[in-house]
Motif scaffolding. Structure first.
Motif, PDB file in Angstrom:
ATOM      1  N   UNK A 124     -44.942  11.255 -18.434  1.00  0.00           N
ATOM      2  CA  UNK A 124     -43.476  10.860 -17.886  1.00  0.00           C
ATOM      3  C   UNK A 124     -42.743   9.810 -18.728  1.00  0.00           C
ATOM      4  N   UNK A 125     -43.453   9.399 -19.622  1.00  0.00           N
ATOM      5  CA  UNK A 125     -43.047   8.461 -20.828  1.00  0.00           C
ATOM      6  C   UNK A 125     -42.168   9.386 -21.799  1.00  0.00           C
ATOM      7  N   UNK A 126     -42.966  10.419 -22.185  1.00  0.00           N
ATOM      8  CA  UNK A 126     -42.146  11.494 -23.110  1.00  0.00           C
ATOM      9  C   UNK A 126     -40.938  11.948 -22.291  1.00  0.00           C
TER      10      UNK A 126
ATOM     11  N   UNK B  98     -24.461   4.581 -27.227  1.00  0.00           N
ATOM     12  CA  UNK B  98     -24.926   3.552 -26.191  1.00  0.00           C
ATOM     13  C   UNK B  98     -25.452   4.540 -24.996  1.00  0.00           C
ATOM     14  N   UNK B  99     -24.509   5.451 -24.591  1.00  0.00           N
ATOM     15  CA  UNK B  99     -24.823   6.399 -23.474  1.00  0.00           C
ATOM     16  C   UNK B  99     -26.152   6.898 -23.459  1.00  0.00           C
ATOM     17  N   UNK B 100     -26.642   7.289 -24.534  1.00  0.00           N
ATOM     18  CA  UNK B 100     -28.016   7.975 -24.655  1.00  0.00           C
ATOM     19  C   UNK B 100     -28.968   6.853 -24.450  1.00  0.00           C
ATOM     20  N   UNK B 101     -28.778   5.688 -25.021  1.00  0.00           N
ATOM     21  CA  UNK B 101     -29.857   4.548 -25.079  1.00  0.00           C
ATOM     22  C   UNK B 101     -29.839   4.127 -23.554  1.00  0.00           C
ATOM     23  N   UNK B 102     -28.852   3.964 -23.155  1.00  0.00           N
ATOM     24  CA  UNK B 102     -28.858   3.390 -21.788  1.00  0.00           C
ATOM     25  C   UNK B 102     -29.536   4.275 -20.489  1.00  0.00           C
ATOM     26  N   UNK B 103     -29.190   5.616 -20.796  1.00  0.00           N
ATOM     27  CA  UNK B 103     -29.555   6.504 -19.930  1.00  0.00           C
ATOM     28  C   UNK B 103     -31.263   6.678 -20.054  1.00  0.00           C
ATOM     29  N   UNK B 104     -31.823   6.575 -21.408  1.00  0.00           N
ATOM     30  CA  UNK B 104     -33.262   6.454 -21.366  1.00  0.00           C
ATOM     31  C   UNK B 104     -33.866   5.327 -20.736  1.00  0.00           C
ATOM     32  N   UNK B 105     -33.153   4.239 -21.114  1.00  0.00           N
ATOM     33  CA  UNK B 105     -33.518   3.024 -20.386  1.00  0.00           C
ATOM     34  C   UNK B 105     -33.768   3.134 -18.879  1.00  0.00           C
ATOM     35  N   UNK B 106     -32.821   3.787 -18.223  1.00  0.00           N
ATOM     36  CA  UNK B 106     -32.893   3.962 -16.720  1.00  0.00           C
ATOM     37  C   UNK B 106     -34.153   5.035 -16.569  1.00  0.00           C
ATOM     38  N   UNK B 107     -33.937   5.915 -17.317  1.00  0.00           N
ATOM     39  CA  UNK B 107     -35.132   7.004 -16.963  1.00  0.00           C
ATOM     40  C   UNK B 107     -36.509   6.265 -17.121  1.00  0.00           C
ATOM     41  N   UNK B 108     -36.618   5.379 -18.159  1.00  0.00           N
ATOM     42  CA  UNK B 108     -37.982   4.623 -18.075  1.00  0.00           C
ATOM     43  C   UNK B 108     -38.211   3.919 -17.040  1.00  0.00           C
ATOM     44  N   UNK B 109     -37.314   3.242 -16.296  1.00  0.00           N
ATOM     45  CA  UNK B 109     -37.432   2.581 -14.957  1.00  0.00           C
ATOM     46  C   UNK B 109     -37.731   3.651 -13.812  1.00  0.00           C
ATOM     47  N   UNK B 110     -37.294   4.745 -14.019  1.00  0.00           N
ATOM     48  CA  UNK B 110     -37.718   5.651 -12.833  1.00  0.00           C
ATOM     49  C   UNK B 110     -39.028   6.433 -13.139  1.00  0.00           C
ATOM     50  N   UNK B 111     -39.668   6.380 -14.479  1.00  0.00           N
ATOM     51  CA  UNK B 111     -40.886   6.703 -14.761  1.00  0.00           C
ATOM     52  C   UNK B 111     -41.831   5.878 -14.170  1.00  0.00           C
TER      53      UNK B 111
ATOM     54  N   UNK C 132     -41.519   3.856 -11.832  1.00  0.00           N
ATOM     55  CA  UNK C 132     -41.287   4.041 -10.302  1.00  0.00           C
ATOM     56  C   UNK C 132     -42.376   4.907  -9.883  1.00  0.00           C
ATOM     57  N   UNK C 133     -42.340   6.356 -10.479  1.00  0.00           N
ATOM     58  CA  UNK C 133     -43.157   7.312 -10.123  1.00  0.00           C
ATOM     59  C   UNK C 133     -44.774   7.005 -10.383  1.00  0.00           C
ATOM     60  N   UNK C 134     -44.722   6.363 -11.642  1.00  0.00           N
ATOM     61  CA  UNK C 134     -46.122   6.222 -12.038  1.00  0.00           C
ATOM     62  C   UNK C 134     -46.908   5.138 -11.286  1.00  0.00           C
ATOM     63  N   UNK C 135     -46.127   4.042 -11.318  1.00  0.00           N
ATOM     64  CA  UNK C 135     -46.882   2.607 -10.404  1.00  0.00           C
ATOM     65  C   UNK C 135     -46.362   2.185  -9.213  1.00  0.00           C
TER      66      UNK C 135
ATOM     67  N   UNK D  43     -42.136  -1.027 -10.825  1.00  0.00           N
ATOM     68  CA  UNK D  43     -40.798  -0.983 -11.359  1.00  0.00           C
ATOM     69  C   UNK D  43     -40.045  -2.091 -11.378  1.00  0.00           C
ATOM     70  N   UNK D  44     -40.345  -2.792 -10.168  1.00  0.00           N
ATOM     71  CA  UNK D  44     -39.687  -4.346  -9.941  1.00  0.00           C
ATOM     72  C   UNK D  44     -40.097  -5.146 -11.015  1.00  0.00           C
TER      73      UNK D  44
END
Lengths: 206, 206
Positions: free
Chosen positions: A1-3, A88-101, A103-106, A111-112
């Motif tokens: 999921x990190x990948x 910026x948009x690519x970095x910000x999107x990846x950051x959000x995706x990381x939070x999503x990952x 949430x799914x993982x833990x 996530x909080x």
């Protein structure tokens, strides 16, 4: 999921956009809960303003840079060559995706923890009373607090052709003997520039 | 907290607006996670469309009515007399505030349970492929799926004064010998009406 979270759509069909949707949502919820608890005196409208000025591209890019996410991104060749790892948009999107990952993982609690681990130190550095307010609003609130008559904005000059007009505006606060100028491609932006200059002058002298 | 969630701002200073902010956020997150899990084939854009068409006033009012929330609301005298307990925005806000109160009282897992307890049965009744799409889009997608040339929209008549104009539009699909009409106060809404009629005619015959 990190990948997956670090994979841009230009790289592979298994990219991070769905995770970004999820991460954006969990981020909004965690920040809402934190602000609700941390600022019992703030109204719903103020909480909304705070949140939308915290959860935005600029902040997310700061975190992505802290975590050196850029060098870990998986980008298609075109994006890689054109410097997509700094966009910026690519970095910000990846950051959000990381939070999503996370949430799914833990689950939600993990996530909080991840979101607050980044946002709480950041929140301590910003002024929540001014965050996201424009210069004219800040200036007006400052003057109202001191019962000083509000500034007047006057167009001093306009120039340029129709599609690249420029405006010069004066911001005057006679009571304080303040007169500043601003320039911009619209009347609105020139007024903001002038208000900004007046507000800075006040901040230096008060 | 239940009392607070059901208290409108017209009733007391301890009203439900901050809880509503919180509830709106947790609702968005729970629905995002549910849709993410339930529809692995949907893109980020489709998930967003689905969510914003699920989490809206209309849906929340339905739930508030199911729970008979109206009769439990605490409203100021003016609101009470003017039927505030039936007003959609007041009902929807109280519903969100209720989710916020459950988050505070029982934590995320309990809020998730409450949200999904209402939304999952509702989701089973809606068609996720058409939810939130307008009639012109639905008609176009249907025809494209069958490789039939797209409809043409023609203004047949206009009438009325400037501030209350009316438009009549025909939607024609020659290949299917379909011709329907729509009327509205703008060209756009007349086209949607005509498309809606054509789509219904198709649904009846296919």
């Amino acid at each position: 999921m990190l990948e997956r979270a670090l994979t841009h759509r230009s790289y592979a069909p298994e990219h991070n956009e769905r995770l970004e949707f999820l991460g954006d949502s969990v981020l909004g919820c965690v920040i809402a809960k934190h602000l609700y608890d941390a600022f019992p005196q703030l109204s719903e409208g103020e909480l909304s303003r705070l949140r939308s000025n915290l959860v935005k591209e600029e902040t997310l890019v700061t975190f992505a840079q802290q975590l050196k996410l850029g060098s870990l991104l998986r980008l298609g060749e075109g994006e890689r060559k054109s410097g997509g790892f700094r966009r910026p948009s690519i970095l910000a999107d990846a950051m959000e995706a990381l939070f999503g990952a996370i949430l799914l993982d833990g689950g939600y609690a993990e996530a909080e923890k991840a979101v607050l681990g980044l946002f709480v130190p950041y929140l301590q550095k910003v002024d929540i009373h001014t965050l996201g307010k424009d210069a004219k609003t800040l200036l007006q609130e400052y003057l109202q607090g001191k019962r000083i008559p509000l500034p007047t904005y006057t167009i001093i000059a306009t120039g340029g052709l129709a599609h690249e007009q420029s405006f010069q505006v004066e911001c005057a606060i006679p009571k304080l003997k303040i007169s500043t100028r601003g320039e911009g491609s619209s009347r609105r932006s020139a007024e903001q520039q002038a208000a900004q200059a007046a507000y800075q002058q006040l901040a230096r002298t008060s």
